[in-house]
Design a protein around this motif. Structure first.
Motif, PDB file in Angstrom:
ATOM      1  N   GLY A  24      48.380  55.516  94.475  1.00  0.00           N
ATOM      2  CA  GLY A  24      46.935  55.043  94.436  1.00  0.00           C
ATOM      3  C   GLY A  24      46.473  54.523  93.104  1.00  0.00           C
ATOM      4  N   VAL A  25      46.886  54.826  91.996  1.00  0.00           N
ATOM      5  CA  VAL A  25      46.335  54.482  90.827  1.00  0.00           C
ATOM      6  C   VAL A  25      46.806  53.110  90.472  1.00  0.00           C
ATOM      7  CG1 VAL A  25      46.214  54.888  88.292  1.00  0.00           C
ATOM      8  CG2 VAL A  25      45.855  56.562  89.815  1.00  0.00           C
ATOM      9  N   PHE A  26      48.247  52.991  90.663  1.00  0.00           N
ATOM     10  CA  PHE A  26      48.967  51.720  90.585  1.00  0.00           C
ATOM     11  C   PHE A  26      48.159  50.720  91.363  1.00  0.00           C
ATOM     12  CE2 PHE A  26      53.244  53.433  89.470  1.00  0.00           C
ATOM     13  CZ  PHE A  26      52.830  53.583  88.042  1.00  0.00           C
ATOM     14  N   GLU A  27      48.020  50.774  92.625  1.00  0.00           N
ATOM     15  CA  GLU A  27      47.356  50.088  93.564  1.00  0.00           C
ATOM     16  C   GLU A  27      46.044  49.696  93.255  1.00  0.00           C
ATOM     17  OE1 GLU A  27      47.762  51.772  97.501  1.00  0.00           O
ATOM     18  OE2 GLU A  27      49.815  50.833  97.559  1.00  0.00           O
ATOM     19  N   ARG A  28      45.010  50.560  92.794  1.00  0.00           N
ATOM     20  CA  ARG A  28      43.855  50.404  92.394  1.00  0.00           C
ATOM     21  C   ARG A  28      43.737  49.288  90.858  1.00  0.00           C
ATOM     22  NH1 ARG A  28      41.645  54.977  89.155  1.00  0.00           N
ATOM     23  NH2 ARG A  28      42.793  53.905  87.437  1.00  0.00           N
ATOM     24  N   ASP A  29      44.904  49.693  90.204  1.00  0.00           N
ATOM     25  CA  ASP A  29      44.915  48.929  88.911  1.00  0.00           C
ATOM     26  C   ASP A  29      45.863  47.487  89.226  1.00  0.00           C
ATOM     27  OD1 ASP A  29      43.100  50.742  87.659  1.00  0.00           O
ATOM     28  OD2 ASP A  29      45.075  51.770  86.809  1.00  0.00           O
ATOM     29  N   ASN A  30      46.130  47.254  90.262  1.00  0.00           N
ATOM     30  CA  ASN A  30      46.925  45.997  90.635  1.00  0.00           C
ATOM     31  C   ASN A  30      48.210  46.006  90.001  1.00  0.00           C
ATOM     32  OD1 ASN A  30      47.386  43.628  92.071  1.00  0.00           O
ATOM     33  ND2 ASN A  30      46.359  42.515  90.515  1.00  0.00           N
ATOM     34  N   TYR A  31      48.756  47.077  89.604  1.00  0.00           N
ATOM     35  CA  TYR A  31      50.164  47.223  89.072  1.00  0.00           C
ATOM     36  C   TYR A  31      50.276  46.666  87.740  1.00  0.00           C
ATOM     37  CZ  TYR A  31      51.963  49.316  93.178  1.00  0.00           C
ATOM     38  OH  TYR A  31      52.138  50.142  94.218  1.00  0.00           O
ATOM     39  N   THR A  32      49.091  46.701  86.733  1.00  0.00           N
ATOM     40  CA  THR A  32      48.759  46.256  85.704  1.00  0.00           C
ATOM     41  C   THR A  32      48.336  47.088  84.680  1.00  0.00           C
ATOM     42  OG1 THR A  32      47.888  44.099  86.848  1.00  0.00           O
ATOM     43  CG2 THR A  32      47.322  44.250  84.457  1.00  0.00           C
ATOM     44  N   CYS A  33      48.980  47.038  83.385  1.00  0.00           N
ATOM     45  CA  CYS A  33      48.654  47.816  82.384  1.00  0.00           C
ATOM     46  C   CYS A  33      47.064  47.515  81.758  1.00  0.00           C
ATOM     47  CB  CYS A  33      49.398  47.573  81.038  1.00  0.00           C
ATOM     48  SG  CYS A  33      49.066  48.321  79.678  1.00  0.00           S
ATOM     49  N   GLN A  34      46.412  48.516  82.057  1.00  0.00           N
ATOM     50  CA  GLN A  34      44.962  48.422  81.701  1.00  0.00           C
ATOM     51  C   GLN A  34      44.585  48.350  80.316  1.00  0.00           C
ATOM     52  OE1 GLN A  34      42.637  48.026  84.590  1.00  0.00           O
ATOM     53  NE2 GLN A  34      44.785  47.466  85.058  1.00  0.00           N
ATOM     54  N   LYS A  35      45.589  48.379  79.177  1.00  0.00           N
ATOM     55  CA  LYS A  35      45.260  48.287  77.983  1.00  0.00           C
ATOM     56  C   LYS A  35      45.588  46.784  77.401  1.00  0.00           C
ATOM     57  CE  LYS A  35      45.377  50.674  73.733  1.00  0.00           C
ATOM     58  NZ  LYS A  35      43.957  50.964  73.455  1.00  0.00           N
ATOM     59  N   LEU A  79      41.686  68.230  88.170  1.00  0.00           N
ATOM     60  CA  LEU A  79      41.852  66.662  88.167  1.00  0.00           C
ATOM     61  C   LEU A  79      43.191  66.069  88.367  1.00  0.00           C
ATOM     62  CD1 LEU A  79      39.100  66.055  85.247  1.00  0.00           C
ATOM     63  CD2 LEU A  79      38.678  66.071  87.751  1.00  0.00           C
ATOM     64  N   ARG A  80      44.147  66.726  88.404  1.00  0.00           N
ATOM     65  CA  ARG A  80      45.357  65.952  88.476  1.00  0.00           C
ATOM     66  C   ARG A  80      45.578  65.087  89.617  1.00  0.00           C
ATOM     67  NH1 ARG A  80      48.770  71.801  87.662  1.00  0.00           N
ATOM     68  NH2 ARG A  80      48.297  71.979  85.577  1.00  0.00           N
ATOM     69  N   PHE A  81      45.003  65.165  90.656  1.00  0.00           N
ATOM     70  CA  PHE A  81      45.024  64.267  91.673  1.00  0.00           C
ATOM     71  C   PHE A  81      43.976  63.249  91.913  1.00  0.00           C
ATOM     72  CE2 PHE A  81      47.935  67.955  92.637  1.00  0.00           C
ATOM     73  CZ  PHE A  81      49.202  67.348  92.305  1.00  0.00           C
ATOM     74  N   ASN A  82      43.031  63.392  91.078  1.00  0.00           N
ATOM     75  CA  ASN A  82      41.922  62.302  91.258  1.00  0.00           C
ATOM     76  C   ASN A  82      42.362  61.279  90.607  1.00  0.00           C
ATOM     77  OD1 ASN A  82      39.415  61.129  90.801  1.00  0.00           O
ATOM     78  ND2 ASN A  82      38.489  63.058  90.417  1.00  0.00           N
ATOM     79  N   ASN A  83      42.109  59.966  91.597  1.00  0.00           N
ATOM     80  CA  ASN A  83      42.222  58.725  90.966  1.00  0.00           C
ATOM     81  C   ASN A  83      41.716  58.147  89.737  1.00  0.00           C
ATOM     82  OD1 ASN A  83      44.413  58.702  92.923  1.00  0.00           O
ATOM     83  ND2 ASN A  83      43.614  56.923  94.291  1.00  0.00           N
ATOM     84  N   ASP A  84      40.354  58.794  89.741  1.00  0.00           N
ATOM     85  CA  ASP A  84      39.680  58.406  88.588  1.00  0.00           C
ATOM     86  C   ASP A  84      39.987  58.961  87.168  1.00  0.00           C
ATOM     87  OD1 ASP A  84      37.748  56.921  90.110  1.00  0.00           O
ATOM     88  OD2 ASP A  84      36.410  58.451  90.645  1.00  0.00           O
ATOM     89  N   ASN A  85      41.044  60.047  87.427  1.00  0.00           N
ATOM     90  CA  ASN A  85      41.568  60.445  86.176  1.00  0.00           C
ATOM     91  C   ASN A  85      42.951  59.875  85.809  1.00  0.00           C
ATOM     92  OD1 ASN A  85      41.523  62.416  83.756  1.00  0.00           O
ATOM     93  ND2 ASN A  85      42.696  63.635  85.127  1.00  0.00           N
ATOM     94  N   GLY A  86      43.071  58.767  86.713  1.00  0.00           N
ATOM     95  CA  GLY A  86      44.682  58.212  85.997  1.00  0.00           C
ATOM     96  C   GLY A  86      44.109  56.842  85.685  1.00  0.00           C
ATOM     97  N   ILE A  87      45.087  56.348  84.812  1.00  0.00           N
ATOM     98  CA  ILE A  87      45.029  54.787  84.558  1.00  0.00           C
ATOM     99  C   ILE A  87      46.585  54.247  84.328  1.00  0.00           C
ATOM    100  CG2 ILE A  87      45.059  55.486  82.100  1.00  0.00           C
ATOM    101  CD1 ILE A  87      42.872  52.986  81.744  1.00  0.00           C
ATOM    102  N   THR A  88      46.715  53.156  84.644  1.00  0.00           N
ATOM    103  CA  THR A  88      47.763  52.561  84.609  1.00  0.00           C
ATOM    104  C   THR A  88      48.177  51.748  83.289  1.00  0.00           C
ATOM    105  OG1 THR A  88      47.976  51.775  87.129  1.00  0.00           O
ATOM    106  CG2 THR A  88      49.590  50.742  85.495  1.00  0.00           C
ATOM    107  N   TYR A  89      49.218  52.389  82.553  1.00  0.00           N
ATOM    108  CA  TYR A  89      49.673  51.722  81.333  1.00  0.00           C
ATOM    109  C   TYR A  89      51.090  51.133  81.133  1.00  0.00           C
ATOM    110  CZ  TYR A  89      45.739  53.708  78.588  1.00  0.00           C
ATOM    111  OH  TYR A  89      44.235  54.216  78.237  1.00  0.00           O
TER     112      TYR A  89
END
Length: 85
Positions: free
Chosen positions: A22-33, A60-70
């Motif tokens: 879910g986090v990867f898809e939200r971030d379009n499989y792109t490093c957010q940094k 918050l372990r499974f909360n998508n708002d607590n994840g970011i793709t790097y």
């Protein structure tokens, strides 16, 4: 044999895999940094980073708002990378 830590059990669960996807898809499989992503001859190892610590914020372990793709390089630059907090 047969004894796994809670951490290992959670990180190998279907629920955790669904959260990561879910986090990867939200971030379009792109490093957010740095903005790097797979494709066009580039092979990037992406990881999902918990913004608020996995161990300190279990709710918050499974909360998508607590994840970011790097990408791995950017993930290694985070304060908590590889540390047990």
């Amino acid at each position: 044999g047969g004894i796994s830590s809670e951490n290992t059990k959670i990180r190998s669960s279907r629920k955790y895999a669904k959260w990561r996807k879910g986090v990867f898809e939200r971030d379009n499989y792109t490093c957010q940094k740095c903005g790097i992503k797979n494709g066009y001859g580039t092979n990037v190892y992406l990881q999902v980073h918990h913004i608020k610590s996995f161990s300190l914020y279990p709710k918050l372990r499974f909360n998508n708002d607590n994840g970011i793709t790097y990408c791995l390089d950017c993930h290694k630059k985070t304060f908590t990378y590889g540390k047990r907090i």
